[in-house]
Enzyme design. Structure first.
Site, PDB file in Angstrom:
ATOM      1  N   HIS A   1       0.286  -0.459  -9.215  1.00  0.00           N
ATOM      2  CA  HIS A   1      -0.762   0.450  -8.753  1.00  0.00           C
ATOM      3  C   HIS A   1      -0.872   0.412  -7.235  1.00  0.00           C
ATOM      4  O   HIS A   1      -1.245  -0.612  -6.668  1.00  0.00           O
ATOM      5  CB  HIS A   1      -2.091   0.054  -9.420  1.00  0.00           C
TER       6      HIS A   1
ATOM      7  N   GLU B   1      -1.344  -3.569  -6.896  1.00  0.00           N
ATOM      8  CA  GLU B   1      -1.736  -4.303  -8.106  1.00  0.00           C
ATOM      9  C   GLU B   1      -0.539  -4.278  -9.053  1.00  0.00           C
ATOM     10  O   GLU B   1       0.025  -3.206  -9.302  1.00  0.00           O
ATOM     11  CB  GLU B   1      -2.911  -3.617  -8.808  1.00  0.00           C
TER      12      GLU B   1
ATOM     13  N   SER C   1      -3.446   4.819 -12.771  1.00  0.00           N
ATOM     14  CA  SER C   1      -4.662   4.129 -12.332  1.00  0.00           C
ATOM     15  C   SER C   1      -5.581   3.862 -13.509  1.00  0.00           C
ATOM     16  O   SER C   1      -6.591   3.187 -13.369  1.00  0.00           O
ATOM     17  CB  SER C   1      -5.395   4.963 -11.279  1.00  0.00           C
TER      18      SER C   1
ATOM     19  N   ASN D   1     -10.019  -0.603  -9.187  1.00  0.00           N
ATOM     20  CA  ASN D   1     -10.765   0.596  -9.616  1.00  0.00           C
ATOM     21  C   ASN D   1     -11.951   0.252 -10.514  1.00  0.00           C
ATOM     22  O   ASN D   1     -12.929   0.970 -10.561  1.00  0.00           O
ATOM     23  CB  ASN D   1      -9.839   1.576 -10.335  1.00  0.00           C
TER      24      ASN D   1
HETATM   25  N1  3HC Z   1       0.279   8.081   6.042  1.00  0.00           N
HETATM   26  C1  3HC Z   1       0.624   7.207   7.001  1.00  0.00           C
HETATM   27  N2  3HC Z   1      -0.239   6.722   7.906  1.00  0.00           N
HETATM   28  C2  3HC Z   1      -1.516   7.157   7.832  1.00  0.00           C
HETATM   29  C3  3HC Z   1      -1.960   8.076   6.868  1.00  0.00           C
HETATM   30  C4  3HC Z   1      -0.991   8.542   5.938  1.00  0.00           C
HETATM   31  N3  3HC Z   1      -1.300   9.411   4.977  1.00  0.00           N
HETATM   32  N4  3HC Z   1      -3.282   8.302   7.050  1.00  0.00           N
HETATM   33  C5  3HC Z   1      -3.663   7.542   8.102  1.00  0.00           C
HETATM   34  N5  3HC Z   1      -2.594   6.855   8.567  1.00  0.00           N
HETATM   35  C6  3HC Z   1      -2.567   5.878   9.662  1.00  0.00           C
HETATM   36  C7  3HC Z   1      -2.779   6.549  10.989  1.00  0.00           C
HETATM   37  O1  3HC Z   1      -1.546   6.944  11.544  1.00  0.00           O
HETATM   38  C8  3HC Z   1      -3.446   5.449  11.805  1.00  0.00           C
HETATM   39  O2  3HC Z   1      -2.515   4.537  12.321  1.00  0.00           O
HETATM   40  P1  3HC Z   1      -2.795   3.815  13.751  1.00  0.00           P
HETATM   41  O3  3HC Z   1      -4.210   3.338  13.738  1.00  0.00           O
HETATM   42  O4  3HC Z   1      -1.782   2.717  13.792  1.00  0.00           O
HETATM   43  O5  3HC Z   1      -2.560   4.888  14.760  1.00  0.00           O
HETATM   44  C9  3HC Z   1      -4.240   4.669  10.759  1.00  0.00           C
HETATM   45  O6  3HC Z   1      -3.673   4.996   9.496  1.00  0.00           O
HETATM   46  C10 3HC Z   1      -5.684   5.033  10.814  1.00  0.00           C
HETATM   47  O7  3HC Z   1      -5.774   6.445  10.598  1.00  0.00           O
HETATM   48  P2  3HC Z   1      -6.746   7.404  11.401  1.00  0.00           P
HETATM   49  O8  3HC Z   1      -6.971   6.908  12.797  1.00  0.00           O
HETATM   50  O9  3HC Z   1      -6.289   8.817  11.220  1.00  0.00           O
HETATM   51  O10 3HC Z   1      -8.089   7.374  10.589  1.00  0.00           O
HETATM   52  P3  3HC Z   1      -9.009   6.176  10.238  1.00  0.00           P
HETATM   53  O11 3HC Z   1      -9.018   5.105  11.240  1.00  0.00           O
HETATM   54  O12 3HC Z   1     -10.277   6.857   9.876  1.00  0.00           O
HETATM   55  O13 3HC Z   1      -8.350   5.573   8.913  1.00  0.00           O
HETATM   56  C11 3HC Z   1      -7.947   5.482   6.579  1.00  0.00           C
HETATM   57  C12 3HC Z   1      -8.019   6.374   7.805  1.00  0.00           C
HETATM   58  C13 3HC Z   1      -6.771   4.515   6.722  1.00  0.00           C
HETATM   59  C14 3HC Z   1      -7.718   6.411   5.405  1.00  0.00           C
HETATM   60  C15 3HC Z   1      -9.280   4.646   6.476  1.00  0.00           C
HETATM   61  O14 3HC Z   1     -10.380   5.514   6.575  1.00  0.00           O
HETATM   62  C16 3HC Z   1      -9.385   3.865   5.188  1.00  0.00           C
HETATM   63  O15 3HC Z   1      -8.844   2.801   5.065  1.00  0.00           O
HETATM   64  N6  3HC Z   1     -10.139   4.426   4.220  1.00  0.00           N
HETATM   65  C17 3HC Z   1     -10.298   3.830   2.902  1.00  0.00           C
HETATM   66  C18 3HC Z   1      -9.120   4.180   2.058  1.00  0.00           C
HETATM   67  C19 3HC Z   1      -9.215   3.573   0.702  1.00  0.00           C
HETATM   68  O16 3HC Z   1     -10.166   2.919   0.311  1.00  0.00           O
HETATM   69  N7  3HC Z   1      -8.180   3.846  -0.091  1.00  0.00           N
HETATM   70  C20 3HC Z   1      -8.118   3.392  -1.461  1.00  0.00           C
HETATM   71  C21 3HC Z   1      -8.582   4.467  -2.373  1.00  0.00           C
HETATM   72  S1  3HC Z   1      -8.567   3.947  -4.060  1.00  0.00           S
HETATM   73  C22 3HC Z   1      -7.023   4.296  -4.594  1.00  0.00           C
HETATM   74  O17 3HC Z   1      -6.181   4.813  -3.895  1.00  0.00           O
HETATM   75  C23 3HC Z   1      -6.726   3.948  -6.021  1.00  0.00           C
HETATM   76  C24 3HC Z   1      -6.620   5.159  -6.896  1.00  0.00           C
HETATM   77  O18 3HC Z   1      -6.176   4.741  -8.175  1.00  0.00           O
HETATM   78  C25 3HC Z   1      -7.934   5.897  -7.057  1.00  0.00           C
END
Ligand code: 3HC
Length: 289
Positions: free
Chosen positions: A138, A150, A117, A188
């Site tokens: 990424h 990415e 990242s 990022n």
């Molecule tokens: N694996 C598989 N599926 C998952 C999962 C996982 N680890 N975590 C959640 N899910 C699925 C759930 O099964 C659910 O599916 P459904 O709606 O079809 O039943 C769906 O995702 C939504 O999950 P939840 O209902 O448990 O929870 P939320 O609705 O609160 O969603 C989230 C959780 C998807 C994490 C949402 O909050 C989100 O999109 N958050 C932002 C995440 C984000 O910005 N990520 C990027 C971070 S930056 C990065 O990664 C880059 C690095 O370099 C720093």
């Protein structure tokens, strides 16, 4: 692609292996410690089980996906891979050692990709077996859910390698954006300063943890507030990325928020350590300030 190896069975590597296997591609999940790789496979099994319960996939598909994942602590099986994705710890010397080991077995037409990242692709490519076949890919956490990949070509990455990796991302159901090999790439570079700014806002007492997150969830329609998301990513990772932005550009707008640095020094790393901007010891996360 028919066979993809993933090195590093942490959060990202596990998610990548699951996504690859669900797309019908054989996955080799490698970690220095086979017990970690096996634990990751068990996590994938649990995750697939949950998807079956929610009727998102059939039991047969879940079983087939799991059967496509083999675990190893050895590089030899990677000789069969069309692509090797390095998703190990974000430390350059570790990654360089991995590239040297992969180089001993990598097929002459296979691609070597890094899920870094923050480390420059061009610099790592120079330490890889063949810079023309080295590229950044990424992924975003949670990998099975987040739609984006990415793709970051280094200076010497060939057009053929870029095309192969883009086709792979589409094959596993992701959408690609191509980013230049600059600190933070695209996402990022924009996200992490925002998370850092939220930590400044908290540190200066402008808002509480709950109000900062509620403000961004409701005011911006973000699925998570910035402090919740920083905890989710890991405060150490956020600090590392903001430090890379700060040090590589020298621009003071990227200076890390004191509270972010303090929390990391205290070992408050977010969800993974049980405490960050929230306390995760109870059934629900509780804001700490
Ligand atoms: N694996 C598989 N599926 C998952 C999962 C996982 N680890 N975590 C959640 N899910 C699925 C759930 O099964 C659910 O599916 P459904 O709606 O079809 O039943 C769906 O995702 C939504 O999950 P939840 O209902 O448990 O929870 P939320 O609705 O609160 O969603 C989230 C959780 C998807 C994490 C949402 O909050 C989100 O999109 N958050 C932002 C995440 C984000 O910005 N990520 C990027 C971070 S930056 C990065 O990664 C880059 C690095 O370099 C720093």
């Amino acid at each position: 692609m028919q066979k993809v190896a993933v090195i590093g069975a942490g959060l990202m590597g596990t998610g990548i292996a699951q996504t690859v296997a669900q797309a019908g591609i054989d996955a080799i999940l490698c970690d220095v410690d086979i017990a970690i790789a096996d634990k990751a496979r068990a996590k994938i099994e649990k995750q697939l089980g949950r998807m079956v319960e929610k009727e998102k996939i059939s039991a047969a598909d879940a079983e087939a996906a799991l059967a496509r994942i083999v675990t190893t602590a050895d590089y030899a099986p990677m000789a069969e891979a069309d692509m090797v994705i390095e998703a190990a710890t974000e430390r350059e010397e570790i990654k360089r050692k991995i590239f040297a080991s992969v180089g001993e077995v990598l097929r002459a037409d296979a691609v070597l990709a890094s899920n870094t990242s923050s480390i420059p692709i061009t610099r790592m490519a120079a330490a890889s077996p063949d810079p023309a076949r080295f590229v950044g890919v990424h992924f975003f956490n949670p990998v099975p859910v987040m739609k984006l990949v990415e793709v970051i070509p280094g200076l010497a990455t060939s057009a053929e390698t870029v095309a192969k990796v883009k086709a792979f991302a589409v094959q596993i159901g992701k959408t690609v954006v191509e980013a230049g090999d600059e600190p933070g790439f695209i996402v990022n570079r924009i996200l992490v300063p925002m998370l850092n700014e939220a930590a400044f806002v908290l540190g200066q007492g402008t808002g509480s943890v709950a109000d900062i997150d509620q403000g961004c969830r409701l005011g911006l329609s973000h699925p998570m507030g910035p402090l919740e998301l920083a905890d989710f990513i890991g405060l150490d990772t956020c600090l590392e990325i903001v430090n890379v932005l700060f040090e590589s550009t020298g621009d003071p707008k990227y200076r890390p928020a004191p509270i972010l640095r303090k929390y990391v020094e205290a070992g408050w790393l977010g969800r993974k350590s049980g405490r960050g901007f929230y306390d995760y010891s109870g059934p629900e996360p509780v804001p700490t300030r």
